[in-house]
Design a protein around this motif. Structure first.
Motif, PDB file in Angstrom:
ATOM      1  N   ARG A  36      15.910  49.763  61.223  1.00 44.10           N
ATOM      2  CA  ARG A  36      16.384  51.533  61.066  1.00 44.10           C
ATOM      3  C   ARG A  36      16.238  51.427  61.936  1.00 44.10           C
ATOM      4  N   ILE A  37      15.155  51.342  63.089  1.00 49.51           N
ATOM      5  CA  ILE A  37      15.017  51.444  63.979  1.00 49.51           C
ATOM      6  C   ILE A  37      16.496  52.291  65.140  1.00 49.51           C
ATOM      7  N   ALA A  38      16.947  51.008  64.814  1.00 49.55           N
ATOM      8  CA  ALA A  38      18.566  50.926  66.079  1.00 49.55           C
ATOM      9  C   ALA A  38      19.731  51.431  65.433  1.00 49.55           C
ATOM     10  N   ARG A  39      19.474  51.631  63.495  1.00 53.16           N
ATOM     11  CA  ARG A  39      20.093  52.923  62.904  1.00 53.16           C
ATOM     12  C   ARG A  39      19.877  54.091  63.399  1.00 53.16           C
ATOM     13  N   GLY A  40      18.388  54.661  62.946  1.00 60.76           N
ATOM     14  CA  GLY A  40      18.282  55.854  63.556  1.00 60.76           C
ATOM     15  C   GLY A  40      18.608  56.304  65.136  1.00 60.76           C
ATOM     16  N   GLN A  41      17.965  55.046  66.612  1.00 60.99           N
ATOM     17  CA  GLN A  41      18.612  55.247  67.430  1.00 60.99           C
ATOM     18  C   GLN A  41      20.217  55.694  67.788  1.00 60.99           C
ATOM     19  N   ARG A  42      21.205  55.239  66.546  1.00 63.45           N
ATOM     20  CA  ARG A  42      22.240  55.758  66.622  1.00 63.45           C
ATOM     21  C   ARG A  42      22.997  56.610  66.298  1.00 63.45           C
ATOM     22  N   VAL A  43      22.125  57.243  65.467  1.00 67.32           N
ATOM     23  CA  VAL A  43      21.734  58.657  64.657  1.00 67.32           C
ATOM     24  C   VAL A  43      21.060  59.371  65.247  1.00 67.32           C
ATOM     25  N   TYR A  44      20.716  59.110  66.327  1.00 70.89           N
ATOM     26  CA  TYR A  44      20.292  60.319  67.624  1.00 70.89           C
ATOM     27  C   TYR A  44      20.802  60.255  68.589  1.00 70.89           C
ATOM     28  N   GLN A  45      21.625  58.993  69.458  1.00 73.67           N
ATOM     29  CA  GLN A  45      22.412  59.534  69.948  1.00 73.67           C
ATOM     30  C   GLN A  45      23.363  60.527  69.310  1.00 73.67           C
ATOM     31  N   ALA A  46      24.036  59.783  68.545  1.00 72.07           N
ATOM     32  CA  ALA A  46      25.149  60.676  68.052  1.00 72.07           C
ATOM     33  C   ALA A  46      25.279  62.686  67.708  1.00 72.07           C
ATOM     34  N   GLN A  47      23.765  62.505  67.242  1.00 67.38           N
ATOM     35  CA  GLN A  47      23.529  63.932  66.683  1.00 67.38           C
ATOM     36  C   GLN A  47      23.272  64.664  68.378  1.00 67.38           C
ATOM     37  N   ARG A  48      22.363  64.128  69.062  1.00 69.26           N
ATOM     38  CA  ARG A  48      21.875  65.066  70.341  1.00 69.26           C
ATOM     39  C   ARG A  48      22.587  66.556  70.347  1.00 69.26           C
ATOM     40  N   GLY A  49      23.432  66.823  70.437  1.00 67.72           N
ATOM     41  CA  GLY A  49      23.755  67.663  71.074  1.00 67.72           C
ATOM     42  C   GLY A  49      23.373  68.986  70.052  1.00 67.72           C
ATOM     43  N   ARG A  50      23.486  68.646  68.780  1.00 60.51           N
ATOM     44  CA  ARG A  50      23.960  69.293  68.115  1.00 60.51           C
ATOM     45  C   ARG A  50      22.028  69.680  67.139  1.00 60.51           C
ATOM     46  N   VAL A  51      20.826  68.184  66.656  1.00 57.40           N
ATOM     47  CA  VAL A  51      19.438  67.998  67.561  1.00 57.40           C
ATOM     48  C   VAL A  51      18.813  69.269  68.199  1.00 57.40           C
ATOM     49  N   PRO A  62      10.778  68.245  66.755  1.00 57.75           N
ATOM     50  CA  PRO A  62      11.660  67.080  68.291  1.00 57.75           C
ATOM     51  C   PRO A  62      12.767  66.545  67.072  1.00 57.75           C
ATOM     52  N   GLU A  63      13.095  66.344  68.045  1.00 56.46           N
ATOM     53  CA  GLU A  63      14.962  65.932  67.380  1.00 56.46           C
ATOM     54  C   GLU A  63      15.216  65.063  66.736  1.00 56.46           C
ATOM     55  N   SER A  64      13.822  63.687  67.243  1.00 56.05           N
ATOM     56  CA  SER A  64      13.826  62.149  66.441  1.00 56.05           C
ATOM     57  C   SER A  64      13.003  62.705  65.365  1.00 56.05           C
ATOM     58  N   ILE A  65      11.893  63.352  64.886  1.00 57.99           N
ATOM     59  CA  ILE A  65      11.294  64.129  63.921  1.00 57.99           C
ATOM     60  C   ILE A  65      11.983  64.165  62.718  1.00 57.99           C
ATOM     61  N   MET A  66      13.394  65.282  63.209  1.00 56.17           N
ATOM     62  CA  MET A  66      14.412  65.375  61.756  1.00 56.17           C
ATOM     63  C   MET A  66      14.812  63.943  61.957  1.00 56.17           C
ATOM     64  N   VAL A  67      15.578  63.396  62.553  1.00 54.90           N
ATOM     65  CA  VAL A  67      15.897  61.877  62.168  1.00 54.90           C
ATOM     66  C   VAL A  67      14.998  61.399  61.939  1.00 54.90           C
ATOM     67  N   ALA A  68      13.933  60.650  61.849  1.00 61.27           N
ATOM     68  CA  ALA A  68      12.961  59.970  61.174  1.00 61.27           C
ATOM     69  C   ALA A  68      12.628  60.252  59.846  1.00 61.27           C
ATOM     70  N   ILE A  69      12.538  61.542  59.336  1.00 62.43           N
ATOM     71  CA  ILE A  69      12.828  62.426  58.317  1.00 62.43           C
ATOM     72  C   ILE A  69      13.938  61.590  57.552  1.00 62.43           C
ATOM     73  N   TRP A  70      14.866  61.854  58.052  1.00 67.34           N
ATOM     74  CA  TRP A  70      16.079  61.766  57.222  1.00 67.34           C
ATOM     75  C   TRP A  70      16.094  60.361  57.173  1.00 67.34           C
ATOM     76  N   LEU A 110       8.244  56.480  63.399  1.00 67.18           N
ATOM     77  CA  LEU A 110       9.845  55.876  63.200  1.00 67.18           C
ATOM     78  C   LEU A 110      10.801  57.236  64.737  1.00 67.18           C
ATOM     79  N   ALA A 111       9.918  58.115  64.517  1.00 69.72           N
ATOM     80  CA  ALA A 111      10.553  58.742  65.032  1.00 69.72           C
ATOM     81  C   ALA A 111      10.223  58.677  67.269  1.00 69.72           C
ATOM     82  N   ASP A 112       9.469  58.179  67.214  1.00 72.99           N
ATOM     83  CA  ASP A 112       8.455  57.464  68.240  1.00 72.99           C
ATOM     84  C   ASP A 112       9.392  56.548  69.221  1.00 72.99           C
ATOM     85  N   ALA A 113       9.955  55.387  67.888  1.00 73.81           N
ATOM     86  CA  ALA A 113      10.839  54.658  68.265  1.00 73.81           C
ATOM     87  C   ALA A 113      11.836  54.718  68.716  1.00 73.81           C
ATOM     88  N   VAL A 114      12.730  55.802  67.707  1.00 80.15           N
ATOM     89  CA  VAL A 114      14.046  56.246  68.274  1.00 80.15           C
ATOM     90  C   VAL A 114      14.400  57.142  69.092  1.00 80.15           C
TER      91      VAL A 114
END
Length: 346
Positions: A99-114, A124-132, A340-344
Motif C-alpha cells: 500500500r505504501i509503494a502504490r501510494g508513492q506511485r500515485v503521489y508522484q503521478a499526481q504531484r502537479g495536481r495535488v 498536505p498532498e500526502s494526506i489526500m493520497v492517504a485518505i484515498w 501512511l501519509a508520512d510514509a508516502v
C-alpha cells in the motif's frame, strides 16, 4: 428404524418446516412494510424538491436488502468500558509495503495536481493520497452495493432512520444533478466513489478538479483529490500543522495528571483514550521525546494517545488529527491515515 427414531425425525422435520414458514412470513411482512415505507420516502423526497420524474424512475423495483441489515447489526457499540484492541496488528495489515509503494506511485503521478490543491486548501498532498488509499486502496475497490437500495433498507430498519432517509433523498438529488444511475454503487452503508462520500457529502463538498464541468469522484483522479481536500478544509484543517508525531513516553510517567476529563458526545469510545490537551512545550517538559523529526511549534496543542499501552509507541495528536477523525471516527483509521501519509511522502 425404531418408532422413537421415526418420531424424533418427524418432530425435527415439523420444527424445521415451521421455522421456514415463519421465516418466509417474516420476510414477506418485511418486504410489505418496506414497500409501504417507500411511500414515505417518496413524500420526503418531493418535499425536499426532488423532481417527480427522478423519483418515479428510481423507486420502482427497489427491494429490502437483508445483507445490509445483517452488516449493520454487526457494527460494534460505543461502550467505553469494553475491551480495546491493540493498534499494532491493524497497522501491519493497513500500512503494508504494497500500500505504501502504490501510494508513492500515485503521489508522484499526481504531484502537479495535488500540489495545486494543497496550495489552495492547505491540506498536505500526502494526506489526500492517504485518505484515498485507506478508503478504496486508490480506487481498486469502491463497493458494489446499490446505494438507493442500501440507504432505503437502512432507513426502513429504523436504527438511524433520520440519517439514512436524508441520505436516500440526497442520493436522489445526485440523480437530479445528472449523476448516472449506474454510478450509485458503493459500500453497504451508502458511501460511494473513490473518497467514499455519503450522498450528503457529495452534494456539499465534492469538487470538479479537472475543469470539465462534471464532479466525477468515481473515475476522475483530479475530482477525487480536490473533493478530499475540500472535505478537510470544511472540517477545519489547520495549514502548517502536522497531524501528530510518534513519541516515547518516559518510564515512571504519571498518567493520572494527564487524563481526559471531558466526555465527547460524538465517538466517546474514541476520545476516551486521549489525554487532556497540553502544548508541545508542556509535553516536552514532561519528558516526552519524538521518535524522529522535529517538534511542532511550542504553542501547538496536542493530546497523548498510547494505542498499544505503556512502553510502546505513543503519539502526540494535534487538532488536525481530529479532522481526520471527522472522516472516520476511529483512532486506528486516523492513525493509519497519518502514518501512511508520512510514509508516502518520504
Amino acid at each position: 428404524m425404531g418408532r422413537g427414531q421415526i418420531l424424533a425425525r418427524t418432530t425435527r422435520f415439523a420444527a424445521c418446516a415451521l421455522l421456514a414458514l415463519l421465516g418466509g412470513a417474516a420476510g414477506a411482512q418485511d418486504d410489505s412494510g418496506f414497500q409501504s415505507y417507500l411511500g414515505q420516502l417518496r413524500s420526503q423526497a418531493l418535499a425536499a424538491g426532488v423532481r417527480r420524474a427522478t423519483i418515479d424512475a428510481a423507486l420502482p423495483g427497489l427491494t429490502i436488502n437483508p445483507r445490509v441489515i445483517e452488516l449493520d447489526r454487526q457494527q460494534p457499540g460505543s461502550d467505553v468500558a469494553g475491551p480495546v484492541a491493540m493498534f499494532a496488528p491493524y497497522r501491519i495489515q493497513h500500512i503494508d509495503a504494497q500500500r505504501i509503494a502504490r501510494g508513492q506511485r500515485v503521489y508522484q503521478a499526481q504531484r502537479g495536481r495535488v500540489a495545486s490543491i494543497e496550495r489552495r486548501t492547505g491540506v498536505p498532498e500526502s494526506i489526500m493520497v492517504a485518505i484515498w488509499g485507506n478508503e478504496t486502496n486508490y480506487g481498486a475497490y469502491t463497493g458494489n452495493f446499490d446505494l438507493l437500495r442500501s440507504l432505503a433498507t437502512l432507513a426502513y430498519e429504523g436504527r438511524r432512520r433520520e440519517l439514512f432517509a436524508g441520505e436516500f433523498v440526497d442520493a436522489l438529488k445526485m440523480l437530479d444533478r445528472g449523476v448516472p444511475r449506474e454510478r450509485l454503487k458503493g459500500s453497504w452503508a451508502g458511501a460511494t466513489g473513490n473518497p467514499q462520500f455519503l450522498p450528503s457529502a457529495y452534494l456539499r463538498l465534492a469538487r470538479d478538479g479537472d475543469g470539465d464541468g462534471r464532479v466525477d469522484i468515481w473515475n476522475s483522479d483530479a475530482d477525487t483529490l480536490a473533493s478530499i481536500g475540500n472535505y478537510f478544509v470544511d472540517a477545519g484543517w489547520r495549514p502548517g500543522q502536522p497531524w501528530g508525531i510518534a513519541v516515547d513516553v518516559p518510564a515512571g510517567f504519571d498518567r493520572s495528571h494527564n487524563t481526559n476529563r471531558l466526555m465527547s458526545p460524538r465517538c466517546p469510545r474514541v476520545f476516551a483514550r486521549h489525554s487532556g490537551w497540553r502544548t508541545m512545550a508542556e509535553w516536552r517538559s514532561l519528558g516526552i521525546a519524538p521518535r524522529s523529526g522535529n517538534w511542532p511549534g511550542d504553542s501547538v496543542l496536542a493530546t497523548l494517545l498510547e494505542p498499544d499501552g505503556p512502553g510502546q509507541t505513543a503519539y502526540l495528536l494535534t487538532g488536525n488529527y481530529r479532522v481526520i477523525l471527522d472522516y472516520n471516527c476511529s483512532n486506528f483509521y486516523a492513525l493509519s491515515v497519518g502514518l501512511l501519509a508520512d510514509a508516502v511522502a518520504r
